[in-house]
Design a protein around this motif. Structure first.
Motif, PDB file in Angstrom:
ATOM      1  N   VAL A 514      -1.023  -5.747   1.833  1.00 37.25           N
ATOM      2  CA  VAL A 514       0.216  -5.688   1.059  1.00 37.25           C
ATOM      3  C   VAL A 514       1.118  -4.559   1.539  1.00 37.25           C
ATOM      4  O   VAL A 514       2.326  -4.752   1.745  1.00 37.25           O
ATOM      5  CB  VAL A 514      -0.106  -5.518  -0.439  1.00 37.25           C
ATOM      6  CG1 VAL A 514       1.159  -5.228  -1.241  1.00 37.25           C
ATOM      7  CG2 VAL A 514      -0.794  -6.771  -0.974  1.00 37.25           C
ATOM      8  N   LEU A 515       0.542  -3.384   1.748  1.00 41.30           N
ATOM      9  CA  LEU A 515       1.366  -2.234   2.128  1.00 41.30           C
ATOM     10  C   LEU A 515       1.880  -2.359   3.558  1.00 41.30           C
ATOM     11  O   LEU A 515       2.999  -1.935   3.861  1.00 41.30           O
ATOM     12  CB  LEU A 515       0.569  -0.946   1.933  1.00 41.30           C
ATOM     13  CG  LEU A 515       0.256  -0.598   0.467  1.00 41.30           C
ATOM     14  CD1 LEU A 515      -0.700   0.581   0.384  1.00 41.30           C
ATOM     15  CD2 LEU A 515       1.538  -0.317  -0.314  1.00 41.30           C
ATOM     16  N   ALA A 516       1.072  -2.959   4.448  1.00 42.43           N
ATOM     17  CA  ALA A 516       1.540  -3.167   5.813  1.00 42.43           C
ATOM     18  C   ALA A 516       2.712  -4.152   5.834  1.00 42.43           C
ATOM     19  O   ALA A 516       3.708  -3.946   6.547  1.00 42.43           O
ATOM     20  CB  ALA A 516       0.401  -3.678   6.688  1.00 42.43           C
ATOM     21  N   ALA A 517       2.609  -5.231   5.060  1.00 42.21           N
ATOM     22  CA  ALA A 517       3.696  -6.201   5.000  1.00 42.21           C
ATOM     23  C   ALA A 517       4.951  -5.582   4.414  1.00 42.21           C
ATOM     24  O   ALA A 517       6.073  -5.860   4.858  1.00 42.21           O
ATOM     25  CB  ALA A 517       3.262  -7.401   4.160  1.00 42.21           C
ATOM     26  N   ARG A 518       4.783  -4.716   3.453  1.00 38.25           N
ATOM     27  CA  ARG A 518       5.944  -4.057   2.845  1.00 38.25           C
ATOM     28  C   ARG A 518       6.636  -3.138   3.844  1.00 38.25           C
ATOM     29  O   ARG A 518       7.863  -3.060   3.891  1.00 38.25           O
ATOM     30  CB  ARG A 518       5.500  -3.273   1.611  1.00 38.25           C
ATOM     31  CG  ARG A 518       6.662  -2.613   0.877  1.00 38.25           C
ATOM     32  CD  ARG A 518       6.178  -1.893  -0.368  1.00 38.25           C
ATOM     33  NE  ARG A 518       7.271  -1.178  -1.004  1.00 38.25           N
ATOM     34  CZ  ARG A 518       8.118  -1.715  -1.866  1.00 38.25           C
ATOM     35  NH1 ARG A 518       7.999  -2.990  -2.186  1.00 38.25           N
ATOM     36  NH2 ARG A 518       9.089  -0.987  -2.404  1.00 38.25           N
TER      37      ARG A 518
END
Length: 523
Positions: A514-518
Protein backbone atom coordinates in the motif's frame (compact mmCIF):
# COMPACT_ATOMS: atom_id res chain seq x y z
CA UNK A 1 1.85 -20.91 41.22
CA UNK A 2 2.24 -17.34 39.96
CA UNK A 3 2.86 -14.42 42.33
CA UNK A 4 -0.67 -13.09 41.88
CA UNK A 5 -2.18 -16.52 42.59
CA UNK A 6 -0.16 -16.71 45.80
CA UNK A 7 -1.25 -13.20 46.76
CA UNK A 8 -4.93 -14.03 46.18
CA UNK A 9 -4.63 -17.02 48.50
CA UNK A 10 -2.99 -14.86 51.17
CA UNK A 11 -5.43 -11.94 50.94
CA UNK A 12 -9.01 -12.28 49.65
CA UNK A 13 -8.91 -9.75 46.81
CA UNK A 14 -11.97 -7.69 47.81
CA UNK A 15 -10.24 -7.09 51.15
CA UNK A 16 -8.40 -4.33 49.30
CA UNK A 17 -11.34 -2.09 50.16
CA UNK A 18 -10.37 -2.46 53.84
CA UNK A 19 -6.73 -1.67 53.08
CA UNK A 20 -7.21 1.39 50.86
CA UNK A 21 -8.09 3.77 53.75
CA UNK A 22 -4.86 2.71 55.46
CA UNK A 23 -2.85 3.32 52.30
CA UNK A 24 -4.56 6.68 51.83
CA UNK A 25 -3.73 7.76 55.38
CA UNK A 26 -0.07 6.79 55.08
CA UNK A 27 0.25 8.17 51.55
CA UNK A 28 1.70 5.06 49.93
CA UNK A 29 0.66 1.55 48.88
CA UNK A 30 2.19 -1.69 50.13
CA UNK A 31 4.17 -2.70 47.00
CA UNK A 32 3.59 -6.39 47.71
CA UNK A 33 -0.17 -5.87 47.52
CA UNK A 34 -0.40 -3.25 44.81
CA UNK A 35 -1.86 -5.76 42.33
CA UNK A 36 -4.93 -6.13 44.54
CA UNK A 37 -5.88 -2.54 43.70
CA UNK A 38 -7.27 -3.90 40.42
CA UNK A 39 -10.21 -5.42 42.29
CA UNK A 40 -11.09 -1.83 43.27
CA UNK A 41 -10.79 -0.73 39.66
CA UNK A 42 -7.45 0.98 40.33
CA UNK A 43 -4.12 0.59 38.48
CA UNK A 44 -0.78 2.35 38.72
CA UNK A 45 -0.43 4.53 35.65
CA UNK A 46 2.70 5.39 33.70
CA UNK A 47 5.19 6.44 35.01
CA UNK A 48 4.51 4.11 37.95
CA UNK A 49 7.29 5.57 40.07
CA UNK A 50 5.41 8.87 40.28
CA UNK A 51 2.64 7.21 42.28
CA UNK A 52 -0.28 8.26 40.07
CA UNK A 53 -3.23 5.96 39.54
CA UNK A 54 -5.97 5.35 36.98
CA UNK A 55 -9.43 4.09 37.92
CA UNK A 56 -12.20 2.34 36.02
CA UNK A 57 -15.78 2.70 37.24
CA UNK A 58 -18.55 0.28 36.26
CA UNK A 59 -21.85 1.68 35.00
CA UNK A 60 -24.57 -0.86 35.92
CA UNK A 61 -26.80 -1.65 32.92
CA UNK A 62 -24.91 1.10 31.05
CA UNK A 63 -27.44 3.74 32.17
CA UNK A 64 -26.96 6.85 34.32
CA UNK A 65 -28.57 10.21 34.98
CA UNK A 66 -27.46 13.60 33.74
CA UNK A 67 -26.72 14.51 37.38
CA UNK A 68 -24.41 11.48 37.57
CA UNK A 69 -22.54 12.59 34.46
CA UNK A 70 -22.04 16.06 35.95
CA UNK A 71 -20.62 14.58 39.13
CA UNK A 72 -18.36 12.21 37.16
CA UNK A 73 -17.10 15.26 35.24
CA UNK A 74 -16.51 17.09 38.52
CA UNK A 75 -14.51 14.17 39.92
CA UNK A 76 -12.35 14.10 36.77
CA UNK A 77 -11.79 17.85 37.06
CA UNK A 78 -11.05 17.94 40.78
CA UNK A 79 -8.91 14.82 41.09
CA UNK A 80 -7.84 13.76 37.60
CA UNK A 81 -6.56 16.86 35.77
CA UNK A 82 -9.71 16.90 33.64
CA UNK A 83 -9.16 13.51 31.99
CA UNK A 84 -12.32 11.47 31.49
CA UNK A 85 -12.65 8.46 29.21
CA UNK A 86 -15.52 6.19 28.18
CA UNK A 87 -14.13 2.67 27.74
CA UNK A 88 -15.20 -0.05 25.33
CA UNK A 89 -16.73 -1.90 28.28
CA UNK A 90 -19.14 0.94 28.98
CA UNK A 91 -17.14 2.15 32.00
CA UNK A 92 -15.80 5.56 32.96
CA UNK A 93 -12.05 5.94 33.47
CA UNK A 94 -10.13 8.56 35.45
CA UNK A 95 -6.41 9.38 35.41
CA UNK A 96 -3.84 11.26 37.53
CA UNK A 97 -5.38 10.11 40.82
CA UNK A 98 -3.38 9.74 44.04
CA UNK A 99 -3.97 7.15 46.75
CA UNK A 100 -4.86 9.74 49.39
CA UNK A 101 -7.86 10.84 47.29
CA UNK A 102 -9.24 7.38 46.47
CA UNK A 103 -11.51 7.05 49.55
CA UNK A 104 -13.08 10.45 48.83
CA UNK A 105 -13.72 9.41 45.21
CA UNK A 106 -15.34 6.16 46.41
CA UNK A 107 -17.59 8.20 48.73
CA UNK A 108 -18.68 10.42 45.84
CA UNK A 109 -19.33 7.48 43.49
CA UNK A 110 -21.43 5.43 45.90
CA UNK A 111 -24.58 7.63 45.91
CA UNK A 112 -24.40 7.72 42.11
CA UNK A 113 -24.83 3.95 41.88
CA UNK A 114 -21.47 3.63 40.11
CA UNK A 115 -19.06 0.95 41.28
CA UNK A 116 -15.28 0.49 41.01
CA UNK A 117 -15.58 -2.92 42.74
CA UNK A 118 -14.71 -5.61 40.23
CA UNK A 119 -14.01 -3.18 37.41
CA UNK A 120 -10.65 -4.93 37.05
CA UNK A 121 -8.88 -7.98 38.48
CA UNK A 122 -9.48 -11.72 38.27
CA UNK A 123 -13.21 -11.48 38.82
CA UNK A 124 -16.47 -10.90 36.96
CA UNK A 125 -15.97 -7.49 35.42
CA UNK A 126 -18.56 -5.02 34.18
CA UNK A 127 -21.46 -6.83 32.51
CA UNK A 128 -22.01 -5.24 29.11
CA UNK A 129 -25.72 -4.49 28.85
CA UNK A 130 -27.13 -3.51 25.50
CA UNK A 131 -27.33 0.29 25.27
CA UNK A 132 -30.46 -0.27 23.19
CA UNK A 133 -32.28 -1.99 26.07
CA UNK A 134 -35.82 -0.73 26.51
CA UNK A 135 -35.46 1.51 23.48
CA UNK A 136 -35.16 -0.12 20.08
CA UNK A 137 -38.32 -1.39 18.40
CA UNK A 138 -36.53 -4.58 17.33
CA UNK A 139 -35.77 -5.57 20.92
CA UNK A 140 -37.04 -8.96 22.12
CA UNK A 141 -36.99 -8.21 25.86
CA UNK A 142 -35.61 -5.40 28.04
CA UNK A 143 -32.41 -6.89 29.51
CA UNK A 144 -31.81 -4.14 32.09
CA UNK A 145 -33.58 -6.00 34.93
CA UNK A 146 -31.37 -9.03 34.27
CA UNK A 147 -28.26 -6.82 34.15
CA UNK A 148 -29.17 -5.29 37.50
CA UNK A 149 -29.83 -8.76 38.93
CA UNK A 150 -26.27 -9.67 37.99
CA UNK A 151 -24.97 -6.81 40.16
CA UNK A 152 -23.85 -8.41 43.41
CA UNK A 153 -24.95 -11.84 42.19
CA UNK A 154 -22.03 -12.13 39.78
CA UNK A 155 -20.18 -8.81 39.65
CA UNK A 156 -18.77 -7.95 43.07
CA UNK A 157 -19.71 -11.34 44.56
CA UNK A 158 -17.02 -12.62 46.98
CA UNK A 159 -17.68 -16.15 45.67
CA UNK A 160 -16.18 -15.02 42.37
CA UNK A 161 -13.44 -12.69 43.61
CA UNK A 162 -10.72 -15.25 42.88
CA UNK A 163 -11.14 -16.50 39.32
CA UNK A 164 -8.18 -17.75 37.28
CA UNK A 165 -8.27 -14.53 35.22
CA UNK A 166 -10.61 -11.71 34.26
CA UNK A 167 -14.12 -12.72 33.25
CA UNK A 168 -16.43 -10.74 30.97
CA UNK A 169 -20.12 -11.03 30.18
CA UNK A 170 -22.63 -9.41 27.86
CA UNK A 171 -26.42 -9.23 27.45
CA UNK A 172 -28.41 -8.18 24.42
CA UNK A 173 -31.96 -8.57 23.16
CA UNK A 174 -31.23 -7.16 19.70
CA UNK A 175 -28.88 -9.88 18.38
CA UNK A 176 -29.33 -8.73 14.78
CA UNK A 177 -27.76 -5.41 15.81
CA UNK A 178 -25.05 -6.43 18.30
CA UNK A 179 -22.23 -8.97 18.15
CA UNK A 180 -20.17 -8.16 21.23
CA UNK A 181 -20.93 -11.61 22.69
CA UNK A 182 -18.34 -13.12 20.37
CA UNK A 183 -15.47 -11.68 22.41
CA UNK A 184 -16.86 -12.24 25.91
CA UNK A 185 -16.47 -15.19 28.27
CA UNK A 186 -20.27 -15.46 28.37
CA UNK A 187 -22.71 -13.82 25.99
CA UNK A 188 -26.49 -14.00 26.37
CA UNK A 189 -28.59 -13.22 23.26
CA UNK A 190 -32.37 -13.03 23.50
CA UNK A 191 -34.45 -14.30 20.57
CA UNK A 192 -37.73 -16.07 19.92
CA UNK A 193 -38.13 -19.76 19.20
CA UNK A 194 -41.65 -20.90 18.28
CA UNK A 195 -42.98 -17.69 19.81
CA UNK A 196 -41.17 -18.17 23.12
CA UNK A 197 -38.60 -15.64 24.37
CA UNK A 198 -35.34 -17.13 25.57
CA UNK A 199 -31.58 -16.75 25.39
CA UNK A 200 -28.91 -18.26 23.19
CA UNK A 201 -25.69 -18.67 25.24
CA UNK A 202 -22.14 -18.30 23.95
CA UNK A 203 -18.97 -19.08 25.93
CA UNK A 204 -15.21 -18.78 25.71
CA UNK A 205 -14.69 -15.59 23.75
CA UNK A 206 -11.61 -13.49 24.44
CA UNK A 207 -8.93 -11.68 22.50
CA UNK A 208 -5.52 -10.74 23.94
CA UNK A 209 -2.37 -12.09 22.35
CA UNK A 210 -4.21 -15.31 21.40
CA UNK A 211 -7.71 -14.57 20.14
CA UNK A 212 -10.68 -16.94 20.33
CA UNK A 213 -14.25 -16.10 19.37
CA UNK A 214 -17.00 -17.50 21.58
CA UNK A 215 -18.76 -20.77 20.78
CA UNK A 216 -22.43 -21.62 21.20
CA UNK A 217 -23.28 -23.64 24.28
CA UNK A 218 -26.18 -24.94 22.20
CA UNK A 219 -28.96 -24.08 24.64
CA UNK A 220 -32.13 -22.00 24.80
CA UNK A 221 -32.86 -20.78 28.34
CA UNK A 222 -35.67 -18.75 29.88
CA UNK A 223 -35.04 -15.16 31.01
CA UNK A 224 -35.44 -16.21 34.66
CA UNK A 225 -32.60 -18.74 34.20
CA UNK A 226 -29.98 -16.29 32.91
CA UNK A 227 -28.48 -15.28 36.25
CA UNK A 228 -28.42 -18.87 37.51
CA UNK A 229 -26.76 -20.14 34.34
CA UNK A 230 -24.29 -17.26 34.48
CA UNK A 231 -23.39 -18.24 38.03
CA UNK A 232 -22.97 -21.90 37.06
CA UNK A 233 -20.69 -21.14 34.11
CA UNK A 234 -18.63 -18.75 36.23
CA UNK A 235 -18.30 -21.31 39.03
CA UNK A 236 -17.26 -23.99 36.54
CA UNK A 237 -14.54 -21.69 35.27
CA UNK A 238 -13.47 -20.81 38.82
CA UNK A 239 -13.10 -24.47 39.78
CA UNK A 240 -11.82 -25.97 36.51
CA UNK A 241 -9.91 -23.09 34.92
CA UNK A 242 -6.14 -23.12 34.65
CA UNK A 243 -4.06 -21.27 37.25
CA UNK A 244 -0.46 -22.30 36.57
CA UNK A 245 0.20 -20.12 33.53
CA UNK A 246 -1.63 -16.78 33.47
CA UNK A 247 -1.13 -16.53 29.72
CA UNK A 248 -3.37 -19.58 29.33
CA UNK A 249 -5.83 -19.02 32.17
CA UNK A 250 -8.80 -17.45 30.38
CA UNK A 251 -11.94 -19.52 29.85
CA UNK A 252 -11.22 -19.69 26.12
CA UNK A 253 -8.30 -22.07 26.75
CA UNK A 254 -10.40 -24.38 28.92
CA UNK A 255 -13.12 -24.47 26.23
CA UNK A 256 -10.49 -25.16 23.57
CA UNK A 257 -9.11 -28.13 25.50
CA UNK A 258 -12.37 -29.60 26.79
CA UNK A 259 -14.63 -28.77 23.88
CA UNK A 260 -17.87 -26.88 24.37
CA UNK A 261 -19.91 -30.08 24.68
CA UNK A 262 -17.86 -31.38 27.63
CA UNK A 263 -17.88 -27.94 29.27
CA UNK A 264 -21.69 -27.82 28.99
CA UNK A 265 -21.87 -31.26 30.59
CA UNK A 266 -19.78 -30.04 33.54
CA UNK A 267 -22.00 -26.98 34.00
CA UNK A 268 -25.17 -29.06 33.89
CA UNK A 269 -24.09 -31.97 36.10
CA UNK A 270 -21.83 -30.30 38.65
CA UNK A 271 -23.45 -26.87 39.05
CA UNK A 272 -27.04 -26.82 37.79
CA UNK A 273 -28.11 -30.36 38.53
CA UNK A 274 -30.20 -30.51 35.39
CA UNK A 275 -29.88 -30.56 31.63
CA UNK A 276 -30.54 -27.36 29.74
CA UNK A 277 -32.83 -27.50 26.70
CA UNK A 278 -31.19 -27.45 23.29
CA UNK A 279 -31.88 -24.50 21.04
CA UNK A 280 -30.94 -22.82 17.75
CA UNK A 281 -28.64 -19.90 17.20
CA UNK A 282 -29.93 -16.33 17.58
CA UNK A 283 -29.89 -14.00 14.55
CA UNK A 284 -26.56 -12.57 13.44
CA UNK A 285 -25.68 -8.88 13.32
CA UNK A 286 -24.16 -8.04 9.93
CA UNK A 287 -21.86 -5.35 11.33
CA UNK A 288 -21.71 -6.43 14.96
CA UNK A 289 -23.15 -3.18 16.30
CA UNK A 290 -20.84 -0.78 14.48
CA UNK A 291 -23.74 0.43 12.36
CA UNK A 292 -25.89 1.55 15.31
CA UNK A 293 -25.01 5.23 15.06
CA UNK A 294 -26.72 8.56 14.64
CA UNK A 295 -30.48 8.93 15.17
CA UNK A 296 -32.57 5.78 15.67
CA UNK A 297 -36.31 5.27 16.26
CA UNK A 298 -37.54 3.97 19.60
CA UNK A 299 -40.48 1.62 20.03
CA UNK A 300 -42.47 4.41 21.72
CA UNK A 301 -42.14 6.88 18.82
CA UNK A 302 -39.26 8.83 20.34
CA UNK A 303 -35.62 8.55 19.24
CA UNK A 304 -32.25 7.65 20.70
CA UNK A 305 -29.21 9.54 19.49
CA UNK A 306 -25.73 7.99 19.53
CA UNK A 307 -23.10 10.56 20.45
CA UNK A 308 -19.64 9.92 18.97
CA UNK A 309 -17.05 10.94 21.57
CA UNK A 310 -13.91 10.49 19.38
CA UNK A 311 -11.98 7.52 20.82
CA UNK A 312 -13.80 7.78 24.14
CA UNK A 313 -12.19 10.94 25.50
CA UNK A 314 -14.46 13.72 26.67
CA UNK A 315 -13.42 16.65 28.86
CA UNK A 316 -15.48 17.73 31.90
CA UNK A 317 -16.93 20.83 30.23
CA UNK A 318 -18.24 18.77 27.31
CA UNK A 319 -19.56 16.11 29.67
CA UNK A 320 -21.53 18.70 31.64
CA UNK A 321 -22.81 20.26 28.42
CA UNK A 322 -23.90 16.80 27.26
CA UNK A 323 -25.75 16.32 30.54
CA UNK A 324 -27.55 19.62 29.94
CA UNK A 325 -28.60 18.45 26.46
CA UNK A 326 -29.93 15.19 27.90
CA UNK A 327 -32.08 17.25 30.25
CA UNK A 328 -33.25 19.66 27.57
CA UNK A 329 -34.00 17.22 24.76
CA UNK A 330 -34.34 13.85 26.51
CA UNK A 331 -35.45 12.72 29.95
CA UNK A 332 -32.20 13.37 31.80
CA UNK A 333 -30.69 9.91 31.25
CA UNK A 334 -27.78 8.67 29.11
CA UNK A 335 -26.13 5.37 28.22
CA UNK A 336 -22.58 4.27 27.49
CA UNK A 337 -21.82 1.87 24.62
CA UNK A 338 -19.22 -0.80 23.93
CA UNK A 339 -17.80 1.43 21.19
CA UNK A 340 -16.65 4.29 23.46
CA UNK A 341 -19.74 6.33 22.56
CA UNK A 342 -22.72 7.61 24.55
CA UNK A 343 -26.45 7.65 23.91
CA UNK A 344 -29.14 10.23 24.65
CA UNK A 345 -32.51 8.42 24.55
CA UNK A 346 -36.09 9.70 24.57
CA UNK A 347 -35.63 12.54 22.07
CA UNK A 348 -38.74 13.84 20.30
CA UNK A 349 -38.52 13.82 16.50
CA UNK A 350 -39.12 17.57 16.36
CA UNK A 351 -36.09 18.10 18.66
CA UNK A 352 -33.62 15.92 16.75
CA UNK A 353 -32.36 18.72 14.49
CA UNK A 354 -31.79 21.12 17.38
CA UNK A 355 -30.02 18.44 19.45
CA UNK A 356 -27.83 17.47 16.50
CA UNK A 357 -26.88 21.11 15.96
CA UNK A 358 -26.02 21.54 19.65
CA UNK A 359 -23.94 18.36 19.61
CA UNK A 360 -22.10 19.50 16.49
CA UNK A 361 -21.14 22.70 18.30
CA UNK A 362 -19.48 20.51 20.95
CA UNK A 363 -17.77 18.33 18.30
CA UNK A 364 -19.97 15.49 19.54
CA UNK A 365 -22.15 15.30 16.45
CA UNK A 366 -24.06 12.04 15.97
CA UNK A 367 -22.28 11.26 12.72
CA UNK A 368 -22.56 7.84 11.11
CA UNK A 369 -18.91 7.96 10.10
CA UNK A 370 -15.49 6.87 11.32
CA UNK A 371 -15.84 9.05 14.41
CA UNK A 372 -18.42 6.63 15.72
CA UNK A 373 -16.76 3.39 14.59
CA UNK A 374 -13.13 4.02 15.61
CA UNK A 375 -11.86 3.10 19.08
CA UNK A 376 -8.48 3.36 20.75
CA UNK A 377 -7.06 2.14 24.05
CA UNK A 378 -5.34 4.23 26.74
CA UNK A 379 -1.91 3.85 25.11
CA UNK A 380 1.49 4.71 26.49
CA UNK A 381 0.32 8.08 27.72
CA UNK A 382 -0.89 6.26 30.86
CA UNK A 383 -0.76 2.46 30.42
CA UNK A 384 2.36 0.66 31.68
CA UNK A 385 1.97 -2.11 29.08
CA UNK A 386 1.41 -0.01 25.96
CA UNK A 387 4.26 0.42 23.49
CA UNK A 388 2.77 3.23 21.41
CA UNK A 389 0.70 6.39 21.67
CA UNK A 390 -2.94 5.80 20.79
CA UNK A 391 -5.63 8.33 21.77
CA UNK A 392 -4.25 11.52 20.21
CA UNK A 393 -2.88 9.70 17.18
CA UNK A 394 -6.18 7.96 16.46
CA UNK A 395 -8.20 11.14 17.02
CA UNK A 396 -5.95 12.88 14.48
CA UNK A 397 -6.46 9.96 12.11
CA UNK A 398 -10.25 10.35 12.38
CA UNK A 399 -10.02 14.12 11.81
CA UNK A 400 -7.94 13.47 8.69
CA UNK A 401 -10.08 10.70 7.23
CA UNK A 402 -13.62 11.72 8.11
CA UNK A 403 -14.08 14.28 5.31
CA UNK A 404 -12.80 11.71 2.82
CA UNK A 405 -15.23 8.95 3.84
CA UNK A 406 -18.60 10.70 4.07
CA UNK A 407 -19.82 8.87 0.94
CA UNK A 408 -19.30 5.36 2.37
CA UNK A 409 -22.56 3.41 2.30
CA UNK A 410 -21.44 0.86 4.93
CA UNK A 411 -19.73 1.29 8.31
CA UNK A 412 -15.96 0.92 8.46
CA UNK A 413 -14.27 0.03 11.75
CA UNK A 414 -10.79 1.00 12.91
CA UNK A 415 -9.60 -0.41 16.24
CA UNK A 416 -6.19 0.66 17.49
CA UNK A 417 -4.39 -0.67 20.55
CA UNK A 418 -0.97 0.07 22.01
CA UNK A 419 0.12 -3.54 22.60
CA UNK A 420 -0.97 -7.14 22.03
CA UNK A 421 -3.46 -7.22 24.91
CA UNK A 422 -6.33 -6.16 22.62
CA UNK A 423 -8.05 -3.78 25.03
CA UNK A 424 -9.69 -2.30 21.95
CA UNK A 425 -10.08 -5.58 20.05
CA UNK A 426 -7.83 -5.00 17.05
CA UNK A 427 -8.43 -8.55 15.77
CA UNK A 428 -12.10 -7.96 14.94
CA UNK A 429 -12.00 -4.68 13.02
CA UNK A 430 -11.93 -3.89 9.32
CA UNK A 431 -8.53 -2.37 10.07
CA UNK A 432 -7.01 -3.41 13.37
CA UNK A 433 -3.75 -1.79 14.42
CA UNK A 434 -1.58 -3.32 17.16
CA UNK A 435 1.18 -1.11 18.52
CA UNK A 436 4.74 -2.43 18.63
CA UNK A 437 8.32 -1.17 18.76
CA UNK A 438 10.94 -1.66 16.06
CA UNK A 439 14.60 -1.11 16.87
CA UNK A 440 17.08 -0.03 14.19
CA UNK A 441 20.66 -1.29 14.06
CA UNK A 442 21.79 1.90 15.74
CA UNK A 443 19.44 1.29 18.66
CA UNK A 444 16.80 3.84 17.66
CA UNK A 445 13.32 2.69 18.66
CA UNK A 446 10.38 3.44 16.35
CA UNK A 447 6.68 3.07 17.03
CA UNK A 448 4.97 0.88 14.43
CA UNK A 449 1.61 -0.83 13.99
CA UNK A 450 0.98 -4.41 12.92
CA UNK A 451 -2.14 -4.73 10.78
CA UNK A 452 -4.96 -7.22 11.30
CA UNK A 453 -7.28 -7.07 8.31
CA UNK A 454 -11.00 -7.76 7.86
CA UNK A 455 -11.91 -9.20 11.23
CA UNK A 456 -15.52 -9.03 12.34
CA UNK A 457 -17.87 -9.50 15.28
CA UNK A 458 -20.62 -9.20 12.69
CA UNK A 459 -21.77 -11.61 10.05
CA UNK A 460 -18.27 -12.88 9.20
CA UNK A 461 -17.61 -13.83 12.85
CA UNK A 462 -13.86 -14.12 12.51
CA UNK A 463 -10.54 -12.65 13.59
CA UNK A 464 -8.61 -10.67 11.02
CA UNK A 465 -5.67 -11.73 8.91
CA UNK A 466 -2.34 -10.58 10.33
CA UNK A 467 -0.54 -8.97 7.40
CA UNK A 468 3.19 -9.11 6.78
CA UNK A 469 5.13 -5.99 7.65
CA UNK A 470 4.15 -3.03 9.81
CA UNK A 471 3.03 0.58 9.36
CA UNK A 472 5.40 3.21 10.81
CA UNK A 473 3.49 5.49 13.17
CA UNK A 474 4.24 8.54 11.05
CA UNK A 475 2.63 6.82 8.03
CA UNK A 476 -0.52 5.64 9.79
CA UNK A 477 -2.68 8.33 8.16
CA UNK A 478 -1.25 7.69 4.71
CA UNK A 479 -1.71 3.92 4.92
CA UNK A 480 -5.27 4.10 6.21
CA UNK A 481 -6.26 6.76 3.69
CA UNK A 482 -4.93 4.63 0.84
CA UNK A 483 -6.82 1.53 2.02
CA UNK A 484 -10.05 3.49 2.36
CA UNK A 485 -9.58 5.17 -1.02
CA UNK A 486 -9.09 1.78 -2.66
CA UNK A 487 -12.20 0.45 -0.95
CA UNK A 488 -14.38 3.42 -1.88
CA UNK A 489 -13.22 3.43 -5.49
CA UNK A 490 -13.70 -0.27 -6.17
CA UNK A 491 -16.38 -1.65 -3.84
CA UNK A 492 -19.81 -2.78 -4.98
CA UNK A 493 -22.93 -1.07 -3.61
CA UNK A 494 -23.53 -2.10 0.03
CA UNK A 495 -20.45 -4.34 -0.06
CA UNK A 496 -18.73 -4.44 3.32
CA UNK A 497 -14.99 -4.17 3.69
CA UNK A 498 -14.81 -7.80 4.82
CA UNK A 499 -16.57 -8.87 1.64
CA UNK A 500 -14.41 -6.58 -0.49
CA UNK A 501 -11.13 -7.75 1.07
CA UNK A 502 -12.11 -11.37 0.47
CA UNK A 503 -12.98 -10.60 -3.13
CA UNK A 504 -9.74 -8.77 -4.03
CA UNK A 505 -7.36 -10.66 -1.74
CA UNK A 506 -5.88 -9.67 1.60
CA UNK A 507 -2.31 -9.39 0.27
CA UNK A 508 -3.44 -6.29 -1.60
CA UNK A 509 -3.36 -4.43 1.74
CA UNK A 510 0.05 -5.32 3.15
CA UNK A 511 1.78 -2.17 4.46
CA UNK A 512 4.67 -2.37 1.99
CA UNK A 513 2.33 -2.84 -0.97
CA UNK A 514 0.00 0.00 0.00
CA UNK A 515 2.69 2.50 0.96
CA UNK A 516 4.83 1.73 -2.09
CA UNK A 517 1.85 2.28 -4.39
CA UNK A 518 1.06 5.53 -2.64
CA UNK A 519 4.61 6.77 -3.10
CA UNK A 520 4.35 6.08 -6.84
CA UNK A 521 1.11 8.05 -7.08
CA UNK A 522 2.40 11.02 -5.11
CA UNK A 523 5.90 11.06 -6.66
Amino acid sequence: MSDIEALKKEVPPFQIFDLIPQYAAQGFIDPERIDLLKWAGVYPQRPQEDGYLMMRVRVPAAEFSSATLREVANIAEEYGRGFLDVTDRQAFQFHWLTIDKIPAIFDRLEPLGLHPKGACGDTVRAVIASPLAGLDAREIIDVRPIAFAMEGTLTGNPDFQDLPRKFKMSLTATPELEGIHLINDIGFLAHRVNGEVGFDVWVGGGLGAVAHLAKRLGVFIRPDEVVEVGQAITAAYRDHGYRQNRKKSRLKFLIKDLGVERFREIVETEYLGRQLPDGPSAPVARFGGNDVLGVNPQADGLNYVVVATTVGRINPDKARALADLADRYGKGVLRTTAFQNMVIPHVRTEDVAALSEALAALNLAPKTTLRGTTIACTGNQFCRLALTETKARTAALVDHLEPLTLALDVPFTINLTGCSNACTRYQVADLGFMGANRTDKDGTVHEVYNVHLAGSIGQAQRTGTKLKGAVPAEQLNAYTEAVLADFQANKLPEESFVEYADRVGHERFTPDTVLAARELVTA
